[in-house]
Design a protein around this motif. Structure first.
Motif, PDB file in Angstrom:
ATOM      1  N   TRP A  27       0.796  -1.160   0.068  1.00  0.00           N
ATOM      2  CA  TRP A  27      -0.087  -0.066   0.215  1.00  0.00           C
ATOM      3  C   TRP A  27       0.910   1.273  -0.115  1.00  0.00           C
ATOM      4  CZ3 TRP A  27      -4.727   0.053  -1.463  1.00  0.00           C
ATOM      5  CH2 TRP A  27      -5.438  -0.998  -1.612  1.00  0.00           C
ATOM      6  N   LYS A  28       2.217   1.146   0.687  1.00  0.00           N
ATOM      7  CA  LYS A  28       2.927   2.312   0.732  1.00  0.00           C
ATOM      8  C   LYS A  28       3.434   2.638  -0.711  1.00  0.00           C
ATOM      9  CE  LYS A  28       5.262   2.460   5.063  1.00  0.00           C
ATOM     10  NZ  LYS A  28       6.417   2.179   5.881  1.00  0.00           N
ATOM     11  N   ASP A  29       3.705   1.381  -1.719  1.00  0.00           N
ATOM     12  CA  ASP A  29       4.185   1.615  -2.883  1.00  0.00           C
ATOM     13  C   ASP A  29       3.162   2.122  -3.657  1.00  0.00           C
ATOM     14  OD1 ASP A  29       6.690   0.612  -1.993  1.00  0.00           O
ATOM     15  OD2 ASP A  29       6.193  -1.243  -2.789  1.00  0.00           O
ATOM     16  N   GLY A  30       1.983   1.786  -3.497  1.00  0.00           N
ATOM     17  CA  GLY A  30       0.798   1.980  -4.386  1.00  0.00           C
ATOM     18  C   GLY A  30       0.518   3.439  -4.201  1.00  0.00           C
ATOM     19  N   ILE A  31       0.336   3.904  -2.939  1.00  0.00           N
ATOM     20  CA  ILE A  31      -0.002   5.330  -2.609  1.00  0.00           C
ATOM     21  C   ILE A  31       1.195   6.544  -3.091  1.00  0.00           C
ATOM     22  CG2 ILE A  31      -0.357   6.938  -0.741  1.00  0.00           C
ATOM     23  CD1 ILE A  31      -1.943   4.896   0.891  1.00  0.00           C
ATOM     24  N   ASP A  32       2.308   5.938  -2.791  1.00  0.00           N
ATOM     25  CA  ASP A  32       3.415   6.849  -3.282  1.00  0.00           C
ATOM     26  C   ASP A  32       3.409   6.872  -4.887  1.00  0.00           C
ATOM     27  OD1 ASP A  32       4.410   6.960  -0.816  1.00  0.00           O
ATOM     28  OD2 ASP A  32       6.170   5.698  -1.042  1.00  0.00           O
ATOM     29  N   ALA A  33       3.029   5.829  -5.537  1.00  0.00           N
ATOM     30  CA  ALA A  33       2.938   5.730  -7.076  1.00  0.00           C
ATOM     31  C   ALA A  33       2.094   7.035  -7.382  1.00  0.00           C
ATOM     32  CB  ALA A  33       3.051   4.481  -7.553  1.00  0.00           C
ATOM     33  N   VAL A  34       0.778   6.821  -6.880  1.00  0.00           N
ATOM     34  CA  VAL A  34      -0.273   7.650  -7.073  1.00  0.00           C
ATOM     35  C   VAL A  34       0.005   9.173  -6.796  1.00  0.00           C
ATOM     36  CG1 VAL A  34      -2.743   8.347  -6.664  1.00  0.00           C
ATOM     37  CG2 VAL A  34      -2.022   5.856  -7.051  1.00  0.00           C
ATOM     38  N   ASP A  35       0.635   9.471  -5.861  1.00  0.00           N
ATOM     39  CA  ASP A  35       0.956  10.845  -5.322  1.00  0.00           C
ATOM     40  C   ASP A  35       2.126  11.236  -6.431  1.00  0.00           C
ATOM     41  OD1 ASP A  35      -0.571  10.799  -3.177  1.00  0.00           O
ATOM     42  OD2 ASP A  35       0.821  10.387  -1.891  1.00  0.00           O
ATOM     43  N   ALA A  36       2.785  10.487  -6.994  1.00  0.00           N
ATOM     44  CA  ALA A  36       3.778  10.912  -7.933  1.00  0.00           C
ATOM     45  C   ALA A  36       3.367  10.912  -9.378  1.00  0.00           C
ATOM     46  CB  ALA A  36       5.129   9.941  -8.050  1.00  0.00           C
ATOM     47  N   ALA A  72       1.303   8.556 -10.899  1.00  0.00           N
ATOM     48  CA  ALA A  72       0.921   7.415 -11.667  1.00  0.00           C
ATOM     49  C   ALA A  72      -0.510   7.043 -11.928  1.00  0.00           C
ATOM     50  CB  ALA A  72       1.782   6.284 -11.284  1.00  0.00           C
ATOM     51  N   SER A  73      -0.815   6.285 -12.725  1.00  0.00           N
ATOM     52  CA  SER A  73      -2.298   5.405 -12.638  1.00  0.00           C
ATOM     53  C   SER A  73      -1.969   4.085 -12.115  1.00  0.00           C
ATOM     54  CB  SER A  73      -2.715   5.679 -14.143  1.00  0.00           C
ATOM     55  OG  SER A  73      -4.189   5.061 -14.022  1.00  0.00           O
ATOM     56  N   LEU A  74      -3.124   3.826 -11.133  1.00  0.00           N
ATOM     57  CA  LEU A  74      -2.860   2.346 -10.628  1.00  0.00           C
ATOM     58  C   LEU A  74      -4.015   2.023 -10.503  1.00  0.00           C
ATOM     59  CD1 LEU A  74      -0.677   0.941  -8.824  1.00  0.00           C
ATOM     60  CD2 LEU A  74      -1.634   1.969  -6.944  1.00  0.00           C
ATOM     61  N   THR A  75      -4.057   0.535 -11.002  1.00  0.00           N
ATOM     62  CA  THR A  75      -5.256  -0.353 -10.960  1.00  0.00           C
ATOM     63  C   THR A  75      -4.927  -1.496  -9.970  1.00  0.00           C
ATOM     64  OG1 THR A  75      -5.995   0.259 -13.367  1.00  0.00           O
ATOM     65  CG2 THR A  75      -6.973  -1.892 -12.065  1.00  0.00           C
ATOM     66  N   ILE A  76      -5.673  -1.559  -8.997  1.00  0.00           N
ATOM     67  CA  ILE A  76      -5.278  -2.829  -8.141  1.00  0.00           C
ATOM     68  C   ILE A  76      -6.506  -3.893  -8.108  1.00  0.00           C
ATOM     69  CG2 ILE A  76      -4.979  -3.491  -5.535  1.00  0.00           C
ATOM     70  CD1 ILE A  76      -3.897  -0.525  -5.223  1.00  0.00           C
ATOM     71  N   LYS A  77      -5.958  -4.973  -8.224  1.00  0.00           N
ATOM     72  CA  LYS A  77      -7.097  -6.137  -8.120  1.00  0.00           C
ATOM     73  C   LYS A  77      -6.844  -6.981  -6.927  1.00  0.00           C
ATOM     74  CE  LYS A  77      -4.917  -7.913 -11.847  1.00  0.00           C
ATOM     75  NZ  LYS A  77      -4.260  -8.362 -12.982  1.00  0.00           N
ATOM     76  N   PRO A  78      -7.830  -7.279  -6.294  1.00  0.00           N
ATOM     77  CA  PRO A  78      -7.926  -8.076  -4.981  1.00  0.00           C
ATOM     78  C   PRO A  78      -6.672  -8.932  -4.777  1.00  0.00           C
ATOM     79  CG  PRO A  78     -10.456  -7.561  -5.539  1.00  0.00           C
ATOM     80  CD  PRO A  78      -9.267  -7.384  -6.742  1.00  0.00           C
ATOM     81  N   SER A  79      -6.504  -9.687  -5.956  1.00  0.00           N
ATOM     82  CA  SER A  79      -5.624 -10.676  -5.910  1.00  0.00           C
ATOM     83  C   SER A  79      -4.079 -10.136  -5.945  1.00  0.00           C
ATOM     84  CB  SER A  79      -5.669 -11.608  -7.284  1.00  0.00           C
ATOM     85  OG  SER A  79      -5.354 -10.845  -8.352  1.00  0.00           O
ATOM     86  N   ASP A  80      -3.898  -9.046  -6.166  1.00  0.00           N
ATOM     87  CA  ASP A  80      -2.674  -8.038  -6.142  1.00  0.00           C
ATOM     88  C   ASP A  80      -2.451  -7.792  -4.787  1.00  0.00           C
ATOM     89  OD1 ASP A  80      -2.600  -7.990  -8.738  1.00  0.00           O
ATOM     90  OD2 ASP A  80      -3.422  -5.954  -9.015  1.00  0.00           O
ATOM     91  N   ILE A  81      -3.091  -7.863  -3.676  1.00  0.00           N
ATOM     92  CA  ILE A  81      -3.014  -7.353  -2.324  1.00  0.00           C
ATOM     93  C   ILE A  81      -2.350  -8.656  -1.577  1.00  0.00           C
ATOM     94  CG2 ILE A  81      -3.886  -6.205  -0.392  1.00  0.00           C
ATOM     95  CD1 ILE A  81      -6.158  -5.380  -2.245  1.00  0.00           C
TER      96      ILE A  81
END
Length: 148
Positions: free
Chosen positions: A124-133, A135-144
């Motif tokens: 989640w840190k990586d995802g939030i940092d990417a979006v804040d930078a 990036a466009s982000l799509t997360i599937k439940p199986s990714d978590i």
């Protein structure tokens, strides 16, 4: 061996073989307090994620900020558990003062933190940092990473 029906149900739900030995133990107050705070922080973070992804204010900057704040709170609870982990198995207590209870709590907490909590938080840190930078982000439940 499993001798109680509730143990068998719990093991089955976790997809653990039913021939796994089960021991009933009581955790220390400090372990319990840290564990409860970690689980509460996780619950609050997942609720913030749900609020950000669904509902009337889904995707709003306020819900995004809430999600980031709850992730920070989860990371703090994780860090407090790390401090306890060091106390249970580190240099704080000389080995002659450590109990079998300390060793069990250290093993259980250490496994959970390294195998489940750390990957979940880092994802989640990586995802939030990417979006804040930007990036466009799509997360599937199986990714978590799973948090059992």
């Amino acid at each position: 061996m499993v001798t109680k029906l509730e143990h068998a149900r719990a093991l089955k739900q976790m997809k653990i073989p039913l021939n796994t030995p089960v021991e009933q133990r009581t955790f220390s107050a400090e372990y319990t307090r840290n564990w409860v705070h970690l689980m509460a922080a996780h619950r609050e973070f997942t609720q913030a994620v749900t609020q950000y992804t669904t509902g009337t204010r889904a995707g709003s900057p306020g819900k995004w900020k809430l999600m980031r704040c709850k992730l920070i709170a989860l990371d703090r609870a994780f860090s407090r558990c790390g401090v306890l982990l060091g106390k249970l198995g580190g240099d704080v207590l000389p080995p002659e003062f450590r109990t079998e209870q300390d060793e069990h709590e250290h093993a259980i907490l250490g496994h959970f933190l390294t195998e489940h909590a750390a990957p979940f938080i880092q994802f989640w840190k990586d995802g939030i940092d990417a979006v804040d930078a930007g990036a466009s982000l799509t997360i599937k439940p199986s990714d978590i990473p799973p948090w059992p």
